[in-house]
Structure formats: structure tokens, C-alpha cells
Design a protein around this motif. Structure first.
Motif, mmCIF file in Angstrom:
data_model
loop_
_atom_site.group_PDB
_atom_site.id
_atom_site.type_symbol
_atom_site.label_atom_id
_atom_site.label_comp_id
_atom_site.label_asym_id
_atom_site.label_seq_id
_atom_site.Cartn_x
_atom_site.Cartn_y
_atom_site.Cartn_z
ATOM 1 N N MET A 1 0.837 -1.192 0.000
ATOM 2 C CA MET A 1 0.000 0.000 0.000
ATOM 3 C C MET A 1 0.876 1.247 0.000
ATOM 4 S SD MET A 1 -2.851 1.258 2.813
ATOM 5 C CE MET A 1 -3.725 -0.288 2.761
ATOM 6 N N LYS A 2 0.556 2.212 -0.847
ATOM 7 C CA LYS A 2 1.346 3.432 -0.918
ATOM 8 C C LYS A 2 1.134 4.272 0.330
ATOM 9 C CE LYS A 2 1.700 5.541 -4.797
ATOM 10 N NZ LYS A 2 1.408 6.279 -6.047
ATOM 11 N N ARG A 3 2.147 5.072 0.630
ATOM 12 C CA ARG A 3 2.087 5.884 1.849
ATOM 13 C C ARG A 3 0.912 6.857 1.818
ATOM 14 N NH1 ARG A 3 5.859 6.206 5.527
ATOM 15 N NH2 ARG A 3 5.299 8.367 5.957
ATOM 16 N N GLU A 4 0.611 7.415 0.634
ATOM 17 C CA GLU A 4 -0.500 8.362 0.555
ATOM 18 C C GLU A 4 -1.811 7.711 0.987
ATOM 19 O OE1 GLU A 4 1.660 7.663 -1.753
ATOM 20 O OE2 GLU A 4 2.267 9.415 -2.943
ATOM 21 N N THR A 5 -2.023 6.454 0.533
ATOM 22 C CA THR A 5 -3.240 5.729 0.910
ATOM 23 C C THR A 5 -3.250 5.421 2.402
ATOM 24 O OG1 THR A 5 -3.141 4.686 -1.271
ATOM 25 C CG2 THR A 5 -4.708 3.788 0.304
ATOM 26 N N GLN A 6 -2.119 4.998 2.941
ATOM 27 C CA GLN A 6 -2.023 4.690 4.365
ATOM 28 C C GLN A 6 -2.372 5.913 5.215
ATOM 29 O OE1 GLN A 6 1.973 3.325 4.905
ATOM 30 N NE2 GLN A 6 1.611 1.306 3.996
ATOM 31 N N ASN A 7 -1.779 7.028 4.863
ATOM 32 C CA ASN A 7 -1.992 8.235 5.660
ATOM 33 C C ASN A 7 -3.439 8.716 5.577
ATOM 34 O OD1 ASN A 7 0.737 8.130 6.231
ATOM 35 N ND2 ASN A 7 1.301 9.601 4.641
ATOM 36 N N LEU A 8 -4.006 8.676 4.371
ATOM 37 C CA LEU A 8 -5.386 9.120 4.218
ATOM 38 C C LEU A 8 -6.346 8.178 4.932
ATOM 39 C CD1 LEU A 8 -7.237 11.223 3.052
ATOM 40 C CD2 LEU A 8 -7.308 9.935 0.894
ATOM 41 N N LEU A 9 -6.021 6.882 4.929
ATOM 42 C CA LEU A 9 -6.862 5.914 5.634
ATOM 43 C C LEU A 9 -6.851 6.181 7.137
ATOM 44 C CD1 LEU A 9 -8.636 3.397 5.338
ATOM 45 C CD2 LEU A 9 -6.563 2.003 5.583
ATOM 46 N N GLY B 1 -6.171 10.371 18.038
ATOM 47 C CA GLY B 1 -4.861 9.760 17.809
ATOM 48 C C GLY B 1 -4.666 9.330 16.365
ATOM 49 N N PHE B 2 -5.658 8.672 15.779
ATOM 50 C CA PHE B 2 -5.560 8.255 14.380
ATOM 51 C C PHE B 2 -5.397 9.465 13.458
ATOM 52 C CE2 PHE B 2 -7.557 4.065 15.472
ATOM 53 C CZ PHE B 2 -6.584 3.273 14.871
ATOM 54 N N MET B 3 -6.200 10.498 13.705
ATOM 55 C CA MET B 3 -6.117 11.682 12.852
ATOM 56 C C MET B 3 -4.756 12.357 12.966
ATOM 57 S SD MET B 3 -9.869 13.481 13.086
ATOM 58 C CE MET B 3 -9.372 14.711 11.869
ATOM 59 N N MET B 4 -4.244 12.462 14.180
ATOM 60 C CA MET B 4 -2.942 13.095 14.370
ATOM 61 C C MET B 4 -1.829 12.301 13.698
ATOM 62 S SD MET B 4 -3.380 15.926 15.865
ATOM 63 C CE MET B 4 -1.663 16.257 16.229
ATOM 64 N N LEU B 5 -1.860 10.981 13.815
ATOM 65 C CA LEU B 5 -0.844 10.154 13.167
ATOM 66 C C LEU B 5 -0.866 10.349 11.656
ATOM 67 C CD1 LEU B 5 -1.129 6.775 15.136
ATOM 68 C CD2 LEU B 5 0.815 8.338 15.128
ATOM 69 N N GLY B 6 -2.083 10.340 11.086
ATOM 70 C CA GLY B 6 -2.181 10.519 9.643
ATOM 71 C C GLY B 6 -1.737 11.888 9.186
ATOM 72 N N LEU B 7 -2.156 12.930 9.913
ATOM 73 C CA LEU B 7 -1.798 14.294 9.518
ATOM 74 C C LEU B 7 -0.306 14.545 9.669
ATOM 75 C CD1 LEU B 7 -4.818 16.249 11.063
ATOM 76 C CD2 LEU B 7 -4.378 15.811 8.634
ATOM 77 N N ASP C 1 5.707 13.828 4.884
ATOM 78 C CA ASP C 1 5.961 13.428 3.501
ATOM 79 C C ASP C 1 6.022 14.626 2.571
ATOM 80 O OD1 ASP C 1 6.071 10.817 4.272
ATOM 81 O OD2 ASP C 1 4.066 10.281 3.560
ATOM 82 N N ILE C 2 5.186 15.621 2.828
ATOM 83 C CA ILE C 2 5.219 16.829 1.992
ATOM 84 C C ILE C 2 6.560 17.538 2.140
ATOM 85 C CG2 ILE C 2 4.223 19.131 1.713
ATOM 86 C CD1 ILE C 2 1.504 17.934 2.386
ATOM 87 N N ARG C 3 7.061 17.616 3.368
ATOM 88 C CA ARG C 3 8.348 18.278 3.597
ATOM 89 C C ARG C 3 9.509 17.510 2.970
ATOM 90 N NH1 ARG C 3 8.053 20.313 9.936
ATOM 91 N NH2 ARG C 3 6.536 22.007 9.591
ATOM 92 N N ARG C 4 9.424 16.190 3.009
ATOM 93 C CA ARG C 4 10.503 15.366 2.461
ATOM 94 C C ARG C 4 10.372 15.166 0.964
ATOM 95 N NH1 ARG C 4 10.559 10.051 6.032
ATOM 96 N NH2 ARG C 4 12.088 9.494 4.419
ATOM 97 N N GLY C 5 9.216 15.485 0.396
ATOM 98 C CA GLY C 5 8.989 15.268 -1.021
ATOM 99 C C GLY C 5 8.262 13.963 -1.248
ATOM 100 N N THR C 6 7.607 13.854 -2.380
ATOM 101 C CA THR C 6 6.835 12.658 -2.702
ATOM 102 C C THR C 6 7.762 11.510 -3.052
ATOM 103 O OG1 THR C 6 6.682 13.365 -4.995
ATOM 104 C CG2 THR C 6 4.889 14.006 -3.538
#
Length: 251
Positions: free
Chosen positions: A1-9, A44-50, A56-61
């Protein structure tokens, strides 16, 4: 699973848990005492995802090589649908329609050779006329109370209407009615139905209608019933809205 999907989930799950906790819908699934834990886990879930998204945005895609290595990940986005749906459509509380997949509460174990359950003295009923009782308390008293505190006493209970399916199919307009409550210990995963037979109802009532009923329990009716459900001789009843807390607590 891509990181974008994990974080949004993570964000969607946290938002869904927080949403049902804040609007009270969580009472359809778990007992009230779990409210603070739902708040903490949702935040907690929301904070982890955000936090992961910002990092990831700071480090680049992800690099193109990583994207090719893990595939397009389109199927992974389907995992977001249940979490997103919970934000829009909250499943209702258990009612009459779910009774066919559950089983009634058994206040005493069933043996191959049924015997009279062991009884013990229950506290006396409140002194006022027709005191309000939880349905599960009424059933326990009718079956197990050595003091027979229900004998000759008018009581008030509330629950939703449920009809035995075989009887309802044979006689759709029957006035024979059961009043039910769903009993949970922790959550709907351990839900069971507890029933009281209503005698003397003057009209047929549809399934899932909520009633407040006054009446007198027929002596020893629970002991003589296969499902250990007492019979309440109805003296009065009225329709009521479904309560905010539809479930009763079990042990």
C-alpha cells in the motif's frame, strides 16, 4: 500500500470514530463508558495521519522508482470506501430485523435435563406505583427472585416490538406481541435479545415500534416458557420515541 493511501486511511478512520463519538451514534455499537476511549483513539488516528502527511510533503513525494516498484496502488484506494461511508451513513441500532441472526439472553445455563434455576433474594422494588424496570432486570426477577418481588406489583418497562416470525407469517394481524431489548456487555458483537411476552394487547403493533408498557407479570410464567421469557399482563401502554441509549447492560 502506498504511503499516501495509508496516511489518508488513518485520517478517515480517525474522523469516522470521532464523528460517531461526538454525535452520539457510538451508542449503537458500544457501551457509553467507552466514549472517552473513542475520543482519544479518533484524535490519535487523525494526528498520526496528519503528521505523516506533513512529513511526507516536507521530504517530497515518493520517487518514480518507488512508485513503479510498488505498483499503481489503485486497488488500495478501495480500503478508503468503508471509512468514508461511515462518515456519511451510520448503520442503525439493532432491532427486530436482526433478531433472526442473534439469540435470546439465557439468564441461566441450559442443561440436557432442564431443572429449576437456583433462586436468591432480590432487593425489594421501589415503593412507588408501577416503578420503571430495565427489561433484563424484570426477566431476572421473574425467573430467579426467591422473594417473588414482582407478584401482584404493577411495573413499567420499555422496549421495541418484535413478533415470532413463524407466528407473524401465519397470522399477520395477530395481537400477540413480544417486547424486546438488546443487551450488551461491551459492544454489539456480544449482543443478545431479552424478551417479555405481552398479554392483552388490544391491537397489532408493527415490528420495531417502541412502547412504554405497564402491567403485572404473571406468576411463574418465565419458568414455564421455553425461552424463559415472562408474560406481562398489559394494563396500559403508549408509543414512545426510540431512546438515545437503545441497549441495556448485561453482566
Amino acid at each position: 500500500m502506498k504511503r499516501e493511501t495509508q496516511n489518508l486511511l488513518l485520517v478517515l478512520i480517525g474522523a469516522a470514530v470521532l464523528w460517531i463519538a461526538l454525535d452520539g451514534a457510538y451508542l449503537r455499537y458500544v457501551k457509553p463508558s467507552l466514549y472517552p476511549f473513542l475520543l482519544i483513539s479518533g484524535i490519535g488516528f487523525m494526528m498520526l495521519g496528519l503528521v505523516a502527511i506533513v512529513r511526507d510533503i516536507r521530504r517530497g513525494t515518493a520517487t518514480e522508482d518507488e512508485s513503479h516498484e510498488h505498483g499503481s496502488g489503485r486497488s488500495h484506494w478501495l480500503l478508503l470506501i468503508p471509512a468514508a461511508a461511515l462518515l456519511l451513513i451510520a448503520p442503525p441500532a439493532l432491532g427486530a430485523s436482526a433478531a433472526v441472526t442473534s439469540s435470546p439472553v439465557q439468564v441461566v445455563p441450559r442443561d440436557s435435563a432442564p431443572a429449576a434455576p437456583k433462586q436468591w433474594p432480590f432487593p425489594p422494588l421501589p415503593a412507588e406505583a408501577a416503578p420503571n424496570l430495565p427489561v433484563v432486570d424484570l426477566v431476572n426477577r421473574a425467573l430467579l427472585d426467591s422473594n417473588h418481588s414482582l407478584d401482584g406489583r404493577e411495573v413499567t418497562i420499555s422496549g421495541f416490538v418484535i413478533h415470532p416470525k413463524d407466528l407473524e407469517q401465519q397470522h399477520p394481524a395477530t395481537t400477540e406481541t413480544d417486547l424486546a431489548r438488546v443487551v450488551i456487555t461491551c459492544c454489539v458483537a456480544d449482543a443478545r435479545y431479552v424478551l417479555v411476552h405481552l398479554a392483552g394487547m388490544p391491537e397489532p403493533i408493527e415490528d420495531d415500534a417502541w412502547l412504554q408498557v405497564r402491567g403485572v407479570v404473571q406468576t411463574d410464567s418465565a419458568q414455564h416458557d421455553p425461552d424463559q421469557a415472562p408474560t406481562l399482563a398489559v394494563t396500559d401502554y403508549q408509543r414512545i420515541p426510540a431512546p438515545d441509549r437503545p441497549y441495556e447492560r448485561g453482566r
